[in-house]
Scaffold this active site. Structure first.
Site, PDB file in Angstrom:
ATOM      1  N   ASP A   1      40.400  45.034  41.171  1.00  0.00           N
ATOM      2  CA  ASP A   1      39.575  43.843  41.275  1.00  0.00           C
ATOM      3  C   ASP A   1      39.630  43.094  39.949  1.00  0.00           C
ATOM      4  O   ASP A   1      39.166  43.583  38.923  1.00  0.00           O
ATOM      5  CB  ASP A   1      38.132  44.281  41.600  1.00  0.00           C
ATOM      6  CG  ASP A   1      37.284  43.118  42.064  1.00  0.00           C
ATOM      7  OD1 ASP A   1      37.650  41.968  41.786  1.00  0.00           O
ATOM      8  OD2 ASP A   1      36.252  43.373  42.707  1.00  0.00           O
TER       9      ASP A   1
ATOM     10  N   ASP B   1      42.283  37.970  44.332  1.00  0.00           N
ATOM     11  CA  ASP B   1      41.991  38.733  43.113  1.00  0.00           C
ATOM     12  C   ASP B   1      41.636  40.190  43.391  1.00  0.00           C
ATOM     13  O   ASP B   1      41.017  40.842  42.571  1.00  0.00           O
ATOM     14  CB  ASP B   1      40.855  38.068  42.347  1.00  0.00           C
ATOM     15  CG  ASP B   1      39.551  38.137  43.111  1.00  0.00           C
ATOM     16  OD1 ASP B   1      39.590  38.418  44.318  1.00  0.00           O
ATOM     17  OD2 ASP B   1      38.498  37.900  42.511  1.00  0.00           O
ATOM     18  N   GLU B   2      42.032  40.688  44.517  1.00  0.00           N
ATOM     19  CA  GLU B   2      41.626  42.033  44.915  1.00  0.00           C
ATOM     20  C   GLU B   2      42.707  42.707  45.726  1.00  0.00           C
ATOM     21  O   GLU B   2      43.457  42.050  46.432  1.00  0.00           O
ATOM     22  CB  GLU B   2      40.426  41.884  45.847  1.00  0.00           C
ATOM     23  CG  GLU B   2      39.197  42.615  45.434  1.00  0.00           C
ATOM     24  CD  GLU B   2      38.141  42.391  46.478  1.00  0.00           C
ATOM     25  OE1 GLU B   2      38.108  43.192  47.415  1.00  0.00           O
ATOM     26  OE2 GLU B   2      37.401  41.397  46.362  1.00  0.00           O
TER      27      GLU B   2
END
Length: 674
Positions: free
Chosen positions: A127, A217-218
């Site tokens: 993350d 973003d993960e």
DNA sequence: GCGGATCAC
DNA sequence: TATGGTGATCCGC
């Protein structure tokens, strides 16, 4: 059991309203001490607004619902031997063998619970820390130390410094500025974020080429293989991976290491920012971890379900076990199975990349200042129709059901849908016409949002790719070597190795996607309502010729809402949603946005960095295309497509089917179904 | 199949 | 003055 009744409903409601207003991310991202103060400021700033009134209404509804649940529970308890119920549940959880006599008939799934706990796979959730904010920081080091956020109107990200003041994503800008008047708010720069996202994901893929990018973003990785091959512990591996990311991109990432995705996700939050946390891989450690964990940390349990569970005394995952009797008696409402799995810390450990055919819908919607004039409303509808056309056309989808969505200026949301027995035309005129037909009976309205969404999708690109192609197909006749096409779904029984899948319950479910039969029929069903390649779109008039069902009955009906849920996946598959915020008003604006005088220039061949398609156009058009690509969920999709070519390594056909793999579809009693 | 709702990002 | 957009899923009809 009085223990759960000692919460004064009144103050609870007030409290929950404050929390509601504070925004969804409050509880998830453990915040500062004086959250109460912050909440007060937020509530004050909100007071009196329509938004606030709507939140109050929802909160009241929820309170009523809770009262009903408590009543139901007490009713269900009458004449029931709680100890006996508890004992039954204990058997379900602990000793699979004795489940056979379970009066709940859940034995064949529940027996798998503890027995099927799979600790063999090392799952990592990565993350990026305050991703947008940190990319901005990267590009403008002078921001360092300043209190800033990204977005406009509504914030998408707050820098860590800003978070100390209670500023969070999803918060309206004007409230954020009440919390910190000197807040610097930067506009979104999606091109940069997606560029950096790609870089980062490429690094992750070195560790698991089959990783699943869950958003910009993960992501989830299975590093079992990598660790073996390189003789690394999981922690060393992740440490190294995070260092590499920071070294190559100057961005920091937090990570969680655990035996399944749910746990990994929770763990990645543990030492954020720029940290990692590994859970011990044994049942005791996992259960200890869950014991005191706030139920709200469980992916899929949001503010509403948190409050529902809280009302029967469940605040932590450990409380699930404490209240197993009540949950068992109210299985229908809460989903005992899912909650017990959560309590045990058992969830899916399957990691695989997103694939096109997992998509279920595609849509567009827009918010504006409230309007009531019919013409203006239609105008807005026309605009979203145009956007949707572009989107569907560019990405190669059609579908059978169109859903209109509108939000009153009171913030109440309604949807109206209509299905067809043919694939619809994705021309904006036709989408508009369908939307209009759905909207008309609802008028007059005063609305602040309008949207269109298409479901029951058909992948047109798949035809293009895996079919010999258009006309040729007719000449090829049906020799023995006819194209396999869609058969991807059928083959493959096993991934590599004997690994369990944790969600055996779900996997055991037959006919998980009802598309099978439909798609088979559709094989030859080339008579799209769509214009076939080279053909002509069918007019809206004929589009309406064969509706299957009509939505739009009567309008409002604030009545029933007799349901209560608590379960759901956490990472049920990648959501491509890339970001909030204004999808730039690129093309199809009737009035060209003031987008400065770009010469445009000559037409040339360019490759879109987002969707990787080559296109012949001038710069203006090209920029518009990029805006378009960025404004939607296009980023993830493009990434996936780009990476899929490079990741043939250890899984070519490792996809049993476009299925999710969360902890559980959702509670639900056993079997069949779906 | 439809409509309301929740949830994640 | 003022609170986003995309997508998934579930429940009860």
């Amino acid at each position: 059991m009085a223990d759960s009744l000692n919460v004064p409903p009144q103050s609870q409601a007030t409290d929950s309203l404050l929390r509601r207003l504070a925004g969804p991310s409050t509880t998830k991202a453990g915040l500062a001490t004086d959250q109460t103060d912050i909440n007060r400021v937020i509530a004050e700033a909100s007071k009196g607004s329509k938004f606030y009134e709507n939140e109050k209404r929802k909160d009241k509804d929820l309170t009523k619902k809770i009262e009903r649940i408590l009543k139901q529970r007490d009713e269900a308890r009458k004449g029931v031997d709680i100890a006996h119920v508890e004992h039954s549940v204990d058997q379900l959880v602990r000793s699979p063998r004795s489940c056979i006599e379970s009066r709940y008939n859940l034995s064949h799934q529940l027996a798998k619970m503890e027995a099927q706990r799979d600790l063999s796979q090392i799952i990592v959730h990565v993350d990026m820390d305050a991703f947008y904010a940190n990319v901005e920081l990267l590009d403008n080091p002078r921001l360092k130390g300043t209190i800033f956020a990204v977005g406009h109107g509504v914030l998408t990200t707050a820098s860590y410094e800003a978070r100390k003041f209670g500023i969070r994503s999803g918060m309206p800008e004007y409230i954020a500025k009440k919390l910190y008047p000197d807040l610097v708010v930067l506009p979104c720069n999606f091109g940069r974020y997606s560029e950096m996202s790609k870089k980062v994901m490429d690094i992750f893929r070195r560790y698991d080429p089959n990783m699943c990018a869950a958003s910009v973003d993960e992501g989830y990785l299975n590093i079992t293989h990598y660790c073996e091959e390189h003789v690394l512990t999981a922690e060393e591996c992740v440490q190294q991976m995070r260092q590499t990311v920071e070294m190559e991109t100057r961005l920091t990432v937090s990570a969680g290491i655990a035996p399944n995705k749910m746990l990994a996700k929770i763990c990645s939050d543990r030492n954020k920012p720029n940290g990692q946390f590994k859970l011990d891989f044994n049942p005791q450690a996992v259960k200890a971890f869950m014991q005191d964990l706030s139920i709200r940390k469980v992916p899929g349990i949001g503010r509403v379900n948190e409050r529902l569970l809280e009302s029967i005394g469940i605040r932590t995952c450990g409380d699930i076990y404490t209240h197993r009797a009540a949950l068992s008696l109210m299985d229908k409402q809460f989903g005992l199975h899912y909650l017990l799995q959560t309590y045990l810390g058992i969830a899916s450990n399957h990691v695989e990349p997103y694939h096109r055919d997992e998509r279920k819908s595609i849509g567009a919607e827009r918010t504006f200042s409230a309007i009531s004039e019919k013409e203006k409303i239609f105008k807005k509808l026309e605009e979203v129709a145009a956007e949707l056309e572009d989107d569907m056309e560019n990405r190669g989808w059609t579908g059978k059901t169109v859903t209109l969505k509108y939000k009153l200026d009171t913030y109440k949301v309604y949807t109206r849908a209509k299905s067809f027995d043919r694939w619809i035309s994705t021309k904006k005129e036709d989408l508009f016409a369908i939307g209009k037909e759905l909207l008309l009976p609802e008028l007059p309205l005063r609305i602040r949002l309008i949207g269109l969404r298409v479901t029951k999708l058909k992948d047109l690109r798949e035809d293009a790719d895996s079919k010999p192609g258009g006309i040729k197909r007719f000449f090829e006749s049906t020799s023995a070597s006819s194209s396999p096409r869609k058969k991807r779904k059928v083959d493959v029984h096993q991934d590599e190795g004997p690994r369990l899948s944790q969600d055996g319950y779900e996997e055991a479910m037959p006919g998980f996607h009802d598309e099978d039969e439909e798609e088979l029929e559709d094989e030859d069903d080339i008579d799209y309502l769509e214009h076939p390649p080279g053909g002509k779109p069918i007019s809206s008039a004929s589009t309406f010729a064969t509706p299957v069902a009509s939505g739009s009955k009567m309008s409002s009906k604030p009545t029933s809402m007799s349901r209560l849920t608590a379960k759901r996946d956490f990472s049920t598959g990648p959501s491509r949603s890339t970001s909030p915020e204004k999808p730039s008003p690129s093309k199809h604006c009737t009035k060209p946005p003031s987008r400065a005088a770009e010469p445009g220039g000559e037409v040339q061949s360019q490759i879109c960095p987002i969707c990787s398609r080559t296109m012949e156009m001038d710069n203006t058009a090209f920029n518009a295309h990029i805006d378009f690509c960025l404004s939607k969920g296009a980023i993830m999709e493009a990434q996936v497509e780009a990476s899929s070519s490079s990741n043939s390594r250890r899984s070519t056909s490792v996809r049993p089917s476009p299925r999710k793999h969360g902890p559980s579809k959702k509670l639900l009693r056993r079997g069949r179904g779906r």
